[in-house]
Design an enzyme around this catalytic site. Sequence first.
Site, PDB file in Angstrom:
ATOM      1  N   HIS A 277       8.726  60.777 -66.960  1.00  0.00           N
ATOM      2  CA  HIS A 277      10.085  60.801 -66.396  1.00  0.00           C
ATOM      3  C   HIS A 277      10.030  60.214 -64.988  1.00  0.00           C
ATOM      4  O   HIS A 277       9.444  60.806 -64.081  1.00  0.00           O
ATOM      5  CB  HIS A 277      10.573  62.254 -66.352  1.00  0.00           C
ATOM      6  CG  HIS A 277      12.039  62.390 -66.075  1.00  0.00           C
ATOM      7  ND1 HIS A 277      12.787  61.422 -65.445  1.00  0.00           N
ATOM      8  CD2 HIS A 277      12.905  63.403 -66.341  1.00  0.00           C
ATOM      9  CE1 HIS A 277      14.033  61.823 -65.331  1.00  0.00           C
ATOM     10  NE2 HIS A 277      14.137  63.029 -65.881  1.00  0.00           N
TER      11      HIS A 277
ATOM     12  N   HIS B 264      17.924  58.871 -72.969  1.00  0.00           N
ATOM     13  CA  HIS B 264      17.398  59.522 -71.768  1.00  0.00           C
ATOM     14  C   HIS B 264      16.083  60.212 -72.132  1.00  0.00           C
ATOM     15  O   HIS B 264      15.083  60.043 -71.444  1.00  0.00           O
ATOM     16  CB  HIS B 264      18.428  60.529 -71.251  1.00  0.00           C
ATOM     17  CG  HIS B 264      18.061  61.153 -69.944  1.00  0.00           C
ATOM     18  ND1 HIS B 264      17.911  60.417 -68.791  1.00  0.00           N
ATOM     19  CD2 HIS B 264      17.808  62.453 -69.607  1.00  0.00           C
ATOM     20  CE1 HIS B 264      17.578  61.228 -67.794  1.00  0.00           C
ATOM     21  NE2 HIS B 264      17.516  62.466 -68.271  1.00  0.00           N
TER      22      HIS B 264
ATOM     23  N   CYS C 210      18.745  62.073 -61.803  1.00  0.00           N
ATOM     24  CA  CYS C 210      17.995  61.271 -62.782  1.00  0.00           C
ATOM     25  C   CYS C 210      18.762  60.059 -63.290  1.00  0.00           C
ATOM     26  O   CYS C 210      18.167  59.161 -63.887  1.00  0.00           O
ATOM     27  CB  CYS C 210      17.586  62.132 -63.972  1.00  0.00           C
ATOM     28  SG  CYS C 210      16.912  63.735 -63.518  1.00  0.00           S
TER      29      CYS C 210
END
Length: 572
Positions: free
Chosen positions: A294, A251, A115
């Site tokens: 995401h 994040h 990620c």
Amino acid sequence: VDQFDAAFFNIYPREAEQMDPQHRIFLEICWEALERAGHDPRRAEASIGVFAGAAFNTYLLHNLAHDRRFLERFTAEYQSGSYITMMGNDKDFLSTRVSWKLNLRGPSVTVQSACSTSLVAVCQACQSLLTYGCDMALAGGVSITFPQRRGYLPEEGGIVSLDGVVRPFDHRAQGTVFGAGAGVVVLKRLEDAETDGDTILGVIRGFATNNDGAEKSVYTAPSVRGQADAIIAAQEMAGIAPETITYIEAHGTGTQLGDPIEMAGIDQAYRTRLSASSDRPVVNVGTVKGHLGHLDVAGGVAGLIKAVLQLQNRKIAGLAGFEKLNPEIIRQLTDSPVSYRFPASPIAWEPGDGIPLRAGVSAFGVGGTNAHVIVEEYQAEPQTRTVDRDPQVLLLSARTPSALEQMRVRLAGYLEANPENDLSDVAFTLAEGRARLPLRDAVVACNAPAAAAALRERHSAPVKALATPRVVFVFPGQGVQRVGMSRSLYEHEPVFRRELELCDRILTPLLGESPLSALYPQDGKSAETQARLDQTRLAQPAIFAVCYSLARLWESWGIAPAMVVGHSIGEF
């Protein structure tokens, strides 16, 4: 994903069909990013690098591998040493394909750290720029998985949202939802960008990457210490006080485990670096995941782009899905030396006491690779610009007539929306910062509104550019002389003025008087001054001097003649 312009990149339809759409879309946005930056990669002298990553290729599994004939061809191809299909689907070739298609000669590296991939790519690109591994860099990532429309089975305590909504840092946060997207930024050393007159959207002051190591319960768990250390390292590289960083693009996965750990890491970083004398700073927190979901490997660069847009607009976007702060986060921030705010709606973002706006951007990958970047608003020296009223040539080029027409419409719309623009800047970017494609068109105008009108009225067929264009300079003979001819060039073009004055210095002793004073007499244009210039002894040297200076001006613009022709004095 089904709108790839394969012909534009000279890719065969069958090859494009069997290429991961992540490769296709990333190639397209890299082209667009360089255009927005005003650089034609095929003519750029700079070394341009590519640092990027892609998500796991599900297109190969879902859209191609179910066809037994495809599998048989793919296996035979691989065994014979022909890797065309594999190169269109393997992550390894994401960056190098961009370098090949756009003729980029800097380092070309595929980056993978789950990620945090795209923000790690940004950090690696910055490192390459600082060590002069390249002069410019494309950095980013892409994540598009198949089938694009699909459900999932959520589990209590799992990473995916129980109700299909991402609510970062909220008391109702139940997990994340994966989105699809791609992002890329163009990076350059600040001093070079300023020297080249580039449009600068923001300045990266510091960056850092690290890994959690083994100090966590399981491999997939985040680490407070690892995240805090990355933030601290980026702040220290930036060489700035932590209280001057008033926004964190987090994040922000929206999970019950991840959000409290991330806020603990942010707070630990501030606690470590805040001086005892500091007033309690206010730090706003947001994340793009509430808006887009995401984006996996592309999440970091999406957050960076969002942070830069907020710097440009001096406004912080509301934290989507936020109602009330997670109780666990409230508990752990009780005695914090920082006042954290989680704005649910857009708020103004004002700098304080001459300090530019600054943001920290985080991306943390499963497996523990953390990245953090400090980005600052760009504060240019104020410049007094006057709108250019001299005629400017606006050059357009495209591969197809329809694309050229769309370009006309878009440019006209831009000029109508920005009538105060200096048209010489627009003309320069179109001539120097755009690719030279086969179909060409041009309009001439003195200001933005006139240029927009000319573009709207333009209905002529485009001109097809020659593969090897040749230019002929054609010069006139006696009879064209006029008092004041080319005066605008003399006043506004330094090269033309320098060459005309050189001719005047050489000719004046031979003629006994100055041809320049005959061209531009102090008492202005009159019948007497024109009659004086019409004398052959002055007319021919004056015509020659003007034409010679004009040729030198064109040459200074990079226009070299394949042939020069004329008649009478024009033959010289």
